[in-house]
Design a protein around this motif. Sequence first.
Motif, mmCIF file in Angstrom:
data_model
loop_
_atom_site.group_PDB
_atom_site.id
_atom_site.type_symbol
_atom_site.label_atom_id
_atom_site.label_comp_id
_atom_site.label_asym_id
_atom_site.label_seq_id
_atom_site.Cartn_x
_atom_site.Cartn_y
_atom_site.Cartn_z
ATOM 1 N N ASP A 1 63.635 56.129 63.254
ATOM 2 C CA ASP A 1 64.052 57.482 63.601
ATOM 3 C C ASP A 1 63.501 58.438 62.562
ATOM 4 O O ASP A 1 63.177 58.043 61.435
ATOM 5 C CB ASP A 1 65.580 57.570 63.645
ATOM 6 N N GLY A 2 63.406 59.728 62.913
ATOM 7 C CA GLY A 2 62.778 60.692 62.022
ATOM 8 C C GLY A 2 63.664 61.883 61.721
ATOM 9 O O GLY A 2 64.365 62.400 62.601
ATOM 10 N N LEU A 3 63.610 62.342 60.465
ATOM 11 C CA LEU A 3 64.413 63.470 60.016
ATOM 12 C C LEU A 3 63.590 64.370 59.101
ATOM 13 O O LEU A 3 63.018 63.894 58.119
ATOM 14 C CB LEU A 3 65.649 62.968 59.251
ATOM 15 N N VAL A 4 63.534 65.656 59.421
ATOM 16 C CA VAL A 4 62.963 66.657 58.531
ATOM 17 C C VAL A 4 64.112 67.278 57.751
ATOM 18 O O VAL A 4 65.020 67.879 58.341
ATOM 19 C CB VAL A 4 62.186 67.735 59.313
ATOM 20 N N ALA A 5 64.117 67.119 56.430
ATOM 21 C CA ALA A 5 65.213 67.624 55.604
ATOM 22 C C ALA A 5 64.736 67.822 54.181
ATOM 23 O O ALA A 5 63.716 67.261 53.761
ATOM 24 C CB ALA A 5 66.412 66.672 55.644
ATOM 25 N N ASP A 6 65.495 68.626 53.436
ATOM 26 C CA ASP A 6 65.198 68.944 52.049
ATOM 27 C C ASP A 6 66.013 68.042 51.133
ATOM 28 O O ASP A 6 67.238 68.051 51.175
ATOM 29 C CB ASP A 6 65.536 70.418 51.797
ATOM 30 N N VAL A 7 65.334 67.265 50.290
ATOM 31 C CA VAL A 7 66.025 66.310 49.429
ATOM 32 C C VAL A 7 66.915 67.005 48.409
ATOM 33 O O VAL A 7 67.881 66.417 47.906
ATOM 34 C CB VAL A 7 64.995 65.393 48.717
ATOM 35 N N TRP A 8 66.650 68.275 48.097
ATOM 36 C CA TRP A 8 67.429 68.975 47.079
ATOM 37 C C TRP A 8 68.722 69.572 47.627
ATOM 38 O O TRP A 8 69.554 70.057 46.865
ATOM 39 C CB TRP A 8 66.591 70.078 46.429
ATOM 40 N N SER A 9 68.894 69.550 48.938
ATOM 41 C CA SER A 9 70.129 70.034 49.561
ATOM 42 C C SER A 9 71.028 68.845 49.884
ATOM 43 O O SER A 9 70.575 67.697 49.877
ATOM 44 C CB SER A 9 69.803 70.798 50.848
ATOM 45 N N ALA B 1 69.923 62.143 42.844
ATOM 46 C CA ALA B 1 70.712 60.957 42.483
ATOM 47 C C ALA B 1 72.092 60.955 43.129
ATOM 48 O O ALA B 1 72.539 59.925 43.646
ATOM 49 C CB ALA B 1 70.842 60.865 40.963
ATOM 50 N N SER B 2 72.784 62.076 43.109
ATOM 51 C CA SER B 2 74.152 62.101 43.640
ATOM 52 C C SER B 2 74.159 61.879 45.148
ATOM 53 O O SER B 2 75.026 61.175 45.681
ATOM 54 C CB SER B 2 74.840 63.420 43.287
ATOM 55 N N GLU B 3 73.191 62.458 45.843
ATOM 56 C CA GLU B 3 73.123 62.264 47.289
ATOM 57 C C GLU B 3 72.645 60.859 47.645
ATOM 58 O O GLU B 3 73.117 60.259 48.617
ATOM 59 C CB GLU B 3 72.210 63.316 47.921
ATOM 60 N N PHE B 4 71.729 60.308 46.876
ATOM 61 C CA PHE B 4 71.305 58.932 47.115
ATOM 62 C C PHE B 4 72.496 57.981 46.955
ATOM 63 O O PHE B 4 72.669 57.039 47.733
ATOM 64 C CB PHE B 4 70.207 58.531 46.135
ATOM 65 N N HIS B 5 73.316 58.235 45.943
ATOM 66 C CA HIS B 5 74.501 57.414 45.711
ATOM 67 C C HIS B 5 75.453 57.514 46.897
ATOM 68 O O HIS B 5 76.027 56.504 47.342
ATOM 69 C CB HIS B 5 75.187 57.862 44.424
ATOM 70 N N ARG B 6 75.619 58.695 47.435
ATOM 71 C CA ARG B 6 76.558 58.901 48.548
ATOM 72 C C ARG B 6 76.116 58.182 49.815
ATOM 73 O O ARG B 6 76.936 57.573 50.513
ATOM 74 C CB ARG B 6 76.709 60.402 48.829
ATOM 75 N N LEU C 1 69.196 58.374 36.118
ATOM 76 C CA LEU C 1 69.969 57.735 37.187
ATOM 77 C C LEU C 1 71.159 56.930 36.673
ATOM 78 O O LEU C 1 72.012 56.510 37.460
ATOM 79 C CB LEU C 1 69.060 56.803 37.994
ATOM 80 N N SER C 2 71.238 56.724 35.369
ATOM 81 C CA SER C 2 72.207 55.780 34.801
ATOM 82 C C SER C 2 73.675 56.039 35.144
ATOM 83 O O SER C 2 74.443 55.077 35.248
ATOM 84 C CB SER C 2 72.044 55.713 33.276
ATOM 85 N N PRO C 3 74.121 57.283 35.337
ATOM 86 C CA PRO C 3 75.535 57.441 35.712
ATOM 87 C C PRO C 3 75.884 56.825 37.069
ATOM 88 O O PRO C 3 77.034 56.478 37.314
ATOM 89 C CB PRO C 3 75.716 58.969 35.743
ATOM 90 N N ALA C 4 74.885 56.694 37.948
ATOM 91 C CA ALA C 4 75.166 56.234 39.311
ATOM 92 C C ALA C 4 74.470 54.934 39.687
ATOM 93 O O ALA C 4 74.866 54.278 40.650
ATOM 94 C CB ALA C 4 74.762 57.326 40.309
ATOM 95 N N PHE C 5 73.430 54.546 38.919
ATOM 96 C CA PHE C 5 72.634 53.378 39.271
ATOM 97 C C PHE C 5 72.292 52.570 38.018
ATOM 98 O O PHE C 5 72.111 53.140 36.945
ATOM 99 C CB PHE C 5 71.320 53.804 39.952
ATOM 100 N N GLU C 6 72.155 51.266 38.208
ATOM 101 C CA GLU C 6 71.777 50.365 37.119
ATOM 102 C C GLU C 6 70.438 49.725 37.441
ATOM 103 O O GLU C 6 70.247 49.168 38.534
ATOM 104 C CB GLU C 6 72.836 49.288 36.924
ATOM 105 N N LEU C 7 69.495 49.807 36.492
ATOM 106 C CA LEU C 7 68.185 49.198 36.704
ATOM 107 C C LEU C 7 68.327 47.685 36.809
ATOM 108 O O LEU C 7 68.901 47.039 35.935
ATOM 109 C CB LEU C 7 67.260 49.553 35.541
ATOM 110 N N GLU C 8 67.794 47.120 37.872
ATOM 111 C CA GLU C 8 67.912 45.679 38.120
ATOM 112 C C GLU C 8 66.563 44.970 38.098
ATOM 113 O O GLU C 8 66.458 43.840 37.611
ATOM 114 C CB GLU C 8 68.595 45.454 39.468
#
Length: 276
Positions: A135-143, A164-169, A211-218
């Motif tokens: 599926d396709g979505l046109v959107a702004d990553v900063w919003s 980062a915060s939106e990726f986490h969500r 990214l460290s507050p929300a993600f851990e490098l694996e």
Amino acid sequence: MSLQTLSEWLRCPNCFLPLSPNEPLALRCGSGHSFDVNKRGYVSLAGSASGLIGDSAAMVDARALFLETGWYQPLRERLAERVAAEDPTRVLDIGCGTGYYLQGILTHSPAVRALGMDLSPVAVRRTVSGQTHVDGLVADVWSPLPVRDASADVIVNVFAPRNASEFHRVLREHGLLFVVVPQASHLRELRAAGLALDVPANKGAHLSAALSPAFELETRDELSSTLRLEPAQASALIGMGPSSHHTDAAALARQLSGVQTVTASFELLGYRRLSN
């Protein structure tokens, strides 16, 4: 793509309620906001507040031309293998470009349902073309992303901006974020000739810290190779990225003669989503 599968990814960009199919070609939320779906298989929920502009048709064409040469195939294969090891069912590609990396993922994981997102309608159109599982979505990553909470098992982000915060969500609990960034030596020959933008040193380390507050490098993979490019390939490589905004086409044509030896050097970083 179908209205149903597209809607299952999305929430209203205005009120954040889930979007549902509204025949024949629209999505609608419980508050009555409605959005037309392009007959080619994608929806635009970008709005116009940011003023940002996605990649042009010329940039997308240059990217397709260069990637078809296969020079970045090792990166695509490694990314697809890393994603397949997660055994995901839903993959979100943020900054999907031509869909080149997403196609590699689907080759390794054919049962995956994917959403290709980019600010460029031209790029999203190319990503979804002929793909029944995308599926396709046109959107702004900063919003705030018009994507539902915990809707993706894996997020893929290749040479693209990150929120980062939106990726986490939008990632499920303990989901994986894969990010590809250039290393300092990437395209150093073109940068020395003034044909490509500088790459900050230690970009991967700075990214992990951010990214460290929300993600851990694996996982961390380094991939490097020497490319021997014909002038048309080198021109496409420059024209497909941000350097194209700063390079005069006529001057570029004069400088590129004969085979160009170019270093390609990347980091593929896998980040595990931390709990709230």
